[in-house]
Design a protein around this motif. Sequence first.
Motif, mmCIF file in Angstrom:
data_model
loop_
_atom_site.group_PDB
_atom_site.id
_atom_site.type_symbol
_atom_site.label_atom_id
_atom_site.label_comp_id
_atom_site.label_asym_id
_atom_site.label_seq_id
_atom_site.Cartn_x
_atom_site.Cartn_y
_atom_site.Cartn_z
ATOM 1 N N THR A 92 0.870 -1.170 0.000
ATOM 2 C CA THR A 92 0.000 0.000 0.000
ATOM 3 C C THR A 92 0.909 1.222 0.000
ATOM 4 N N VAL A 93 0.704 2.062 -1.002
ATOM 5 C CA VAL A 93 1.516 3.257 -1.190
ATOM 6 C C VAL A 93 0.623 4.482 -1.018
ATOM 7 N N LEU A 94 1.133 5.480 -0.328
ATOM 8 C CA LEU A 94 0.432 6.756 -0.202
ATOM 9 C C LEU A 94 1.112 7.749 -1.136
ATOM 10 N N PHE A 95 0.365 8.263 -2.122
ATOM 11 C CA PHE A 95 0.875 9.193 -3.133
ATOM 12 C C PHE A 95 0.314 10.577 -2.810
ATOM 13 N N VAL A 96 1.198 11.535 -2.514
ATOM 14 C CA VAL A 96 0.778 12.870 -2.087
ATOM 15 C C VAL A 96 1.284 13.897 -3.098
ATOM 16 N N ASP A 97 0.364 14.589 -3.738
ATOM 17 C CA ASP A 97 0.729 15.638 -4.700
ATOM 18 C C ASP A 97 -0.415 16.630 -4.769
ATOM 19 N N ASP A 98 -0.096 17.924 -4.674
ATOM 20 C CA ASP A 98 -1.141 18.942 -4.684
ATOM 21 C C ASP A 98 -1.731 19.169 -6.079
ATOM 22 N N TYR A 99 -1.143 18.572 -7.076
ATOM 23 C CA TYR A 99 -1.669 18.667 -8.440
ATOM 24 C C TYR A 99 -2.465 17.389 -8.711
ATOM 25 N N PRO A 100 -3.786 17.423 -8.586
ATOM 26 C CA PRO A 100 -4.601 16.206 -8.657
ATOM 27 C C PRO A 100 -4.411 15.384 -9.934
ATOM 28 N N GLU A 101 -4.188 16.043 -11.052
ATOM 29 C CA GLU A 101 -4.023 15.311 -12.310
ATOM 30 C C GLU A 101 -2.736 14.489 -12.299
ATOM 31 N N TYR A 102 -1.678 15.043 -11.711
ATOM 32 C CA TYR A 102 -0.421 14.304 -11.633
ATOM 33 C C TYR A 102 -0.573 13.110 -10.691
ATOM 34 N N ALA A 103 -1.217 13.343 -9.562
ATOM 35 C CA ALA A 103 -1.451 12.255 -8.614
ATOM 36 C C ALA A 103 -2.284 11.158 -9.264
ATOM 37 N N LYS A 104 -3.311 11.529 -9.983
ATOM 38 C CA LYS A 104 -4.168 10.546 -10.650
ATOM 39 C C LYS A 104 -3.367 9.738 -11.659
ATOM 40 N N ALA A 105 -2.525 10.403 -12.434
ATOM 41 C CA ALA A 105 -1.698 9.699 -13.421
ATOM 42 C C ALA A 105 -0.747 8.727 -12.720
ATOM 43 N N GLY A 106 -0.150 9.162 -11.624
ATOM 44 C CA GLY A 106 0.753 8.286 -10.874
ATOM 45 C C GLY A 106 0.045 7.076 -10.304
ATOM 46 N N VAL A 107 -1.103 7.302 -9.696
ATOM 47 C CA VAL A 107 -1.891 6.209 -9.126
ATOM 48 C C VAL A 107 -2.273 5.210 -10.223
ATOM 49 N N GLU A 108 -2.791 5.716 -11.333
ATOM 50 C CA GLU A 108 -3.216 4.831 -12.420
ATOM 51 C C GLU A 108 -2.043 4.030 -12.985
ATOM 52 N N TYR A 109 -0.911 4.669 -13.178
ATOM 53 C CA TYR A 109 0.253 3.959 -13.732
ATOM 54 C C TYR A 109 0.716 2.865 -12.772
ATOM 55 N N LEU A 110 0.886 3.202 -11.518
ATOM 56 C CA LEU A 110 1.391 2.223 -10.554
ATOM 57 C C LEU A 110 0.445 1.034 -10.411
ATOM 58 N N GLU A 111 -0.844 1.291 -10.322
ATOM 59 C CA GLU A 111 -1.797 0.190 -10.160
ATOM 60 C C GLU A 111 -1.939 -0.640 -11.437
ATOM 61 N N ARG A 112 -1.805 -0.003 -12.588
ATOM 62 C CA ARG A 112 -1.917 -0.717 -13.866
ATOM 63 C C ARG A 112 -0.701 -1.596 -14.116
ATOM 64 N N THR A 113 0.469 -1.166 -13.686
ATOM 65 C CA THR A 113 1.691 -1.910 -13.982
ATOM 66 C C THR A 113 2.128 -2.843 -12.861
ATOM 67 N N ASP A 114 1.437 -2.808 -11.741
ATOM 68 C CA ASP A 114 1.796 -3.685 -10.627
ATOM 69 C C ASP A 114 0.519 -4.145 -9.943
ATOM 70 N N ASP A 115 0.116 -5.373 -10.232
ATOM 71 C CA ASP A 115 -1.130 -5.925 -9.698
ATOM 72 C C ASP A 115 -1.225 -5.878 -8.182
ATOM 73 N N ALA A 116 -0.101 -5.956 -7.514
ATOM 74 C CA ALA A 116 -0.108 -6.066 -6.059
ATOM 75 C C ALA A 116 0.079 -4.731 -5.351
ATOM 76 N N MET A 117 -0.019 -3.643 -6.092
ATOM 77 C CA MET A 117 0.183 -2.333 -5.486
ATOM 78 C C MET A 117 -1.154 -1.594 -5.406
ATOM 79 N N GLU A 118 -1.523 -1.234 -4.179
ATOM 80 C CA GLU A 118 -2.692 -0.385 -3.970
ATOM 81 C C GLU A 118 -2.159 1.007 -3.650
ATOM 82 N N VAL A 119 -2.663 2.012 -4.366
ATOM 83 C CA VAL A 119 -2.148 3.359 -4.178
ATOM 84 C C VAL A 119 -3.264 4.277 -3.691
ATOM 85 N N LEU A 120 -3.042 4.838 -2.507
ATOM 86 C CA LEU A 120 -3.950 5.815 -1.926
ATOM 87 C C LEU A 120 -3.449 7.192 -2.333
ATOM 88 N N SER A 121 -4.343 8.152 -2.463
ATOM 89 C CA SER A 121 -3.927 9.469 -2.931
ATOM 90 C C SER A 121 -4.475 10.569 -2.037
#
Length: 145
Positions: A14-43
């Motif tokens: 479980t990863v906590l992704f913190v970024d004040d730019y919501p679009e960047y955070a969303k892109a990071g969350v989507e990439y990490l979860e799409r490329t790693d089945d076992a990674m849950e990313v909170l934002s």
Amino acid sequence: MTDRGPGTLEDELTVLFVDDYPEYAKAGVEYLERTDDAMEVLSETCAEAALERLSMDAVDCVVCDYEMPTMNGAELLESVREDHPALPFIILSGHEPDRLAPSVEASAAVVLQKGSGTHTFEQLRSQIRELTPAETGFCFDNVTG
């Protein structure tokens, strides 16, 4: 063949992704979860909300932007270290690492420079996996002999 990373059920994170730019955070969350089945990313979009999240949820790694209003990444890192001294922490910055607060280098946090495209997110995924090795299930309490 899929573009999934090495994640398996044995090494869920479980990863906590913190970024004040919501679009960047969303892109990071989507990439990490799409490329790693076992990674849950909170934002979260601010450091204060991230600290609140850390008080409620078990997290294996924090990824944080450096430049944020009210509390920057170095200040968040300092606050996190008070209660979670060994928690892996990665700072993403658009600045060269030598322009960051000296406390970042002293804290053993990893600093990655933001870039365009998916290269930064792939570096991030790799760094998260490197900092948070899979549990082996080995425990000295289980040793007999």
